[in-house]
Design a protein around this motif. Sequence first.
Motif, short mmCIF file in Angstrom:
data_model
loop_
_atom_site.label_atom_id
_atom_site.label_comp_id
_atom_site.label_asym_id
_atom_site.label_seq_id
_atom_site.Cartn_x
_atom_site.Cartn_y
_atom_site.Cartn_z
N ALA A 76 55.34 15.84 13.11
CA ALA A 76 55.23 17.11 13.81
C ALA A 76 54.24 18.04 13.10
O ALA A 76 53.69 18.96 13.70
N HIS A 126 56.93 28.70 17.87
CA HIS A 126 56.13 28.59 16.65
C HIS A 126 55.42 29.93 16.44
O HIS A 126 55.12 30.63 17.41
N SER A 181 46.93 20.63 20.29
CA SER A 181 46.07 20.34 19.14
C SER A 181 45.78 18.85 19.06
O SER A 181 46.70 18.03 19.21
N GLY A 190 42.37 24.24 18.17
CA GLY A 190 43.72 23.71 18.22
C GLY A 190 44.58 24.62 19.08
O GLY A 190 44.07 25.57 19.69
N ALA A 191 45.88 24.33 19.11
CA ALA A 191 46.79 25.13 19.92
C ALA A 191 46.68 26.61 19.56
O ALA A 191 46.66 27.48 20.44
N THR A 192 46.60 26.90 18.27
CA THR A 192 46.54 28.29 17.82
C THR A 192 45.37 29.02 18.45
O THR A 192 45.52 30.13 18.98
N VAL A 229 57.97 21.68 23.77
CA VAL A 229 58.90 20.98 22.86
C VAL A 229 58.88 21.72 21.53
O VAL A 229 57.81 21.95 20.97
N ALA A 243 51.85 21.76 22.00
CA ALA A 243 51.46 21.09 20.75
C ALA A 243 52.38 19.90 20.41
O ALA A 243 51.91 18.86 19.95
N GLN A 244 53.68 20.08 20.66
CA GLN A 244 54.63 19.01 20.29
C GLN A 244 55.04 18.16 21.49
O GLN A 244 55.87 17.26 21.35
N VAL A 251 57.24 27.47 24.63
CA VAL A 251 56.93 26.18 24.00
C VAL A 251 57.55 25.06 24.83
O VAL A 251 58.67 25.19 25.33
N ASP A 298 52.96 26.12 25.47
CA ASP A 298 52.48 25.60 24.19
C ASP A 298 52.92 24.14 24.11
O ASP A 298 54.09 23.84 23.86
N HIS A 316 45.06 17.04 16.39
CA HIS A 316 45.58 16.33 15.21
C HIS A 316 47.04 15.90 15.34
O HIS A 316 47.48 15.00 14.63
N LYS A 317 47.76 16.54 16.25
CA LYS A 317 49.17 16.14 16.44
C LYS A 317 49.29 15.01 17.45
O LYS A 317 50.37 14.47 17.65
N ALA A 351 52.54 30.55 16.03
CA ALA A 351 51.29 30.55 16.81
C ALA A 351 51.52 31.07 18.23
O ALA A 351 50.56 31.48 18.89
N ASN A 387 58.95 22.42 17.72
CA ASN A 387 58.62 21.66 16.51
C ASN A 387 59.72 21.74 15.47
O ASN A 387 59.80 20.89 14.58
N1 PMP Z 1 52.86 25.24 18.50
C1 PMP Z 1 53.70 24.32 18.04
C2 PMP Z 1 54.98 24.04 18.77
C3 PMP Z 1 53.38 23.63 16.86
O1 PMP Z 1 54.23 22.71 16.39
C4 PMP Z 1 52.18 23.92 16.20
C5 PMP Z 1 51.80 23.22 14.91
N2 PMP Z 1 52.87 23.07 13.99
C6 PMP Z 1 51.33 24.89 16.75
C7 PMP Z 1 51.69 25.51 17.90
C8 PMP Z 1 50.03 25.25 16.10
O2 PMP Z 1 49.17 24.16 16.08
P1 PMP Z 1 47.84 24.21 15.21
O3 PMP Z 1 48.23 24.66 13.85
O4 PMP Z 1 47.35 22.80 15.25
O5 PMP Z 1 46.92 25.16 15.91
#
Ligand code: PMP
Length: 408
Positions: free
Chosen positions: A31, A124, A224, A94-96, A174, A203-204, A172, A201, A226-227, A126, A176
């Motif tokens: 995650a 998160h 993102s 990325g998601a952020t 899912v 990301a997960q 969100v 969001d 990378h995830k 973010a 994290n």
């Molecule tokens: N939202 C969620 C649910 C996340 O798990 C994460 C990364 N842990 C982010 C946003 C932010 O992703 P990133 O740091 O790759 O921009």
Amino acid sequence: APILDVERVRRDFPVLHQEVHGRPLVYLDNAATAQKPRAVIEAVDRFYRRDNANVHRGVHTLSQRATAAYEGARETVRRFLNAADPREIVFVRGATEGINLVAQSFVRPRLRPGDEILVTEMEHHANIVPWQMVCEATGARLRVVPIDERGALDLEAFHRLLGERTRFLAVVHVSNALGTINPVAEMVAAARARGIPTLVDGAQAVPHMAVDVQALGCDFYAFSGHKVFGPTGIGALYGRLEVLESMPPWQGGGDMIRVVTFERTEYHDVPHRFEAGTPHIAGAVGLAAAIEYLEGIGMERITAWEQTLLRHATARLAEVPGLRIIGTAPEKAAVISFVVEGIHAHDLGTILDHEGVAVRAGHHCTMPVMDHFGVPATARASFAFYNTLEEADRLVAALHRARELFGL
Ligand code: PMP
């Protein structure tokens, strides 16, 4: 037939085949960031060896190849999310960055004092801080949908909080920190019925399940690279075309304009308007390779195998005395947060590392979730499709060892 040939899949991930402190690595920090298959590593390598040039500007062959690869990656992301049009895919860091773009370009100009942005207690950071920033700038207010003792959303409260003053819903898909899968389609539909635009969001979510943005009906969806087994520094923001077309650029620079004079600048079309400067071309290429790799396996199979891992790990963890799982929602992805009585999460993380087991310990960028459960931190084992049942057993054995070391 088995759901997934895990041993075969594992051979695609070079990093998994190593020892840590003399034990075979068990990587359960997916995650935070996921490992990369050879297909991704080689796609990035090939791009730099053969095709590297800047995009959208050159008439020369390499520049045309780089542009084709970059725009091809956009089409691959479109397919992955089932967006209707590649122009609905904006490459971001990325998601952020995707969430910040929406906050600054779409939401901020629409806010008046007293307006409300609705988020949930399990976001998160973010998906909290960018909204606080636009609230601060405009006099709008952040409202929060609470979670229950299982770490599931209180949907009654959600429907109550979705009100006359709500200007935006950010949720969100899912969690994290808890693994909770939220009923985002239902939430988005409720918001849409009131004309409230939405961001999910993801990301997960994208590493674990098939995502269809048209079926969800959201205006924005961020994730993102990378995830999802691609490179760091690249991600995507989906935005519905008519919504993106209504938005001013956020950052200015090269590549996002059509004409610049000192009197006025004419912006480029969507999505280039939102991609100022030289983008992470190799990152987009690597992300596309990751998506193609996942498509080759099939997201349904990935979901099914991870659910098997989740059930097995949850049952085995219940055998560890004093262990409490934080996050027991009925709809869950294979993310397991837990605390063990008598051992701080950081000590657990360190001991597990000595056993070769990589987990995360901390607040997971979800401090409000920690506050809700009254813990400073949790240990978190987060699985990917390349994890095995034996690895879940190694985690459990390492936890028994940690209790021994603490004389418990
Ligand atoms: N939202 C969620 C649910 C996340 O798990 C994460 C990364 N842990 C982010 C946003 C932010 O992703 P990133 O740091 O790759 O921009």
